[in-house]
Write a protein that holds these residues in place. Sequence first.
Motif, short mmCIF file in Angstrom:
data_model
loop_
_atom_site.label_atom_id
_atom_site.label_comp_id
_atom_site.label_asym_id
_atom_site.label_seq_id
_atom_site.Cartn_x
_atom_site.Cartn_y
_atom_site.Cartn_z
N CYS A 1 0.81 -1.23 0.00
CA CYS A 1 0.00 0.00 0.00
C CYS A 1 0.84 1.27 0.00
CB CYS A 1 -0.94 0.00 1.20
SG CYS A 1 -2.09 1.38 1.14
N CYS B 1 -0.69 4.35 0.69
CA CYS B 1 -1.54 5.38 1.29
C CYS B 1 -0.75 6.13 2.37
CB CYS B 1 -2.81 4.77 1.89
SG CYS B 1 -2.59 4.11 3.56
N HIS C 1 -6.66 4.43 4.32
CA HIS C 1 -6.10 3.19 3.76
C HIS C 1 -7.12 2.48 2.86
CE1 HIS C 1 -3.93 -0.61 3.49
NE2 HIS C 1 -5.11 -1.17 3.70
N CYS D 1 0.03 3.95 5.54
CA CYS D 1 1.08 2.94 5.37
C CYS D 1 2.44 3.61 5.16
CB CYS D 1 0.74 2.01 4.22
SG CYS D 1 -0.67 0.94 4.61
ZN LIG Z 1 -2.39 1.84 3.34
#
Ligand SMILES: [Zn+2]
Length: 410
Positions: free
Chosen positions: A340, A342, A376, A345
């Motif tokens: 990920c 985002c 997320h 993360c």
């Molecule tokens: Zn994430």
Amino acid sequence: MVAKLADNSNSQFSFEIKKKVGGALGRAGVIHTPHGDILTPAFMVVGTKAEVKFMTPEDLRSVNAQAMLSNGYHLRKKSAEIAEAGGLASYSGWNGPTLTDSGGFQVMSLGSGLGKVVSMERKKAVTNTAHKERLAKVSDKGVDFIDPFDGELDFIGPEESMEIQCKIGADIHMAFDELTSLADDYDYNVAALKRTEEWAARSLSSHLMHRDELGYRQSLYGVLQGGRWEDLRRSTARVLGKMTVGGTAFDGFGLGGAFLKEDLGEILRWCDEELPEEKPKHLLGLSRPDDIFVGTEMGADTFDCVAPTREARHGKIYTAHGDINLRKFMDSPEALDAYCDCPTCKAGYTRGQLRALWKSGDVQLKQKYYNLASMHNVRFIVRLTEQIRQSIMDGKFYQFRDTFLKNYYG
Ligand SMILES: [Zn+2]
């Protein structure tokens, strides 16, 4: 009014197909709106009351969200205030492309008790209906209902919905339609569909009178119903696809209904084979990865659903290898999802850290969890649509789909 009706062009709204999925109805494209472009397929984040829960407009931009969907029913009493602020984009601070739904789903679900979900069990849907107190009554005029918040009698029909939506001023509006439930039989669907088509014409007519009131051209999608019957789905797609009022047609189409998961692809195919190819289509209320793949393959360009943010608040975190529930990850040092990108993360939050925030007795820490988890999950679905788009552009839609679904569902 005559001058407006004579002006059929919609130069601020258009759709371009960039590349098609070989042998299928799917495509990658661009929807141009007065508040910016939407690269499709795209997921629209749901901000029911002009605000996405626990995400700021800045958060939405940081996860690359392209558009926000708000709700005509929930915003109806604020519509004058929103118009005063220049419309939904500026009122919300999002300042990007927006869409509103007609409010029909909300008022009618007061009556039917059915959420717009892919229900796996027909029987369950029937049982739910029987147990829900009916607060809404549908007639050819529209829907009389009792507002569950203040107990007052209210009414929404096509004209009211268009007036509300044109004050809210999203770039894209939905025609007022009658959603049928999985429990409704063929005969009921025939009657409901006749109403939906009459309401579509009245919606278009009313929309044309109000669509320029905020100083930019607002667009209207016709909404297709018809349950799970091929003849109904195909005939309504032909009727709405060709419908014009004063020479103006719908700018795009909403694909609606309560779907059984196994019927979804078939129903969308029936609709999209009949609808004009050059118009954009929005699949209402679905965001499960397999539904997005099926929807895209069958020609849907945009999607929306409250699930990514709602499920985040309930501890469900999306990962490339399937969803996890944070309840099971006390003190876990594992990343939410190794793949990920985002903000949550990238900041290095682990499953254990997020779980601790979620379970915290401190309201502010809990709210921080809601924000981090929402970002997320929304990024997960937004990224999925970005990857699907890229796979179409590269001519590798099916390879990408098969790999993604194999990893995700195991
Ligand atoms: Zn994430």
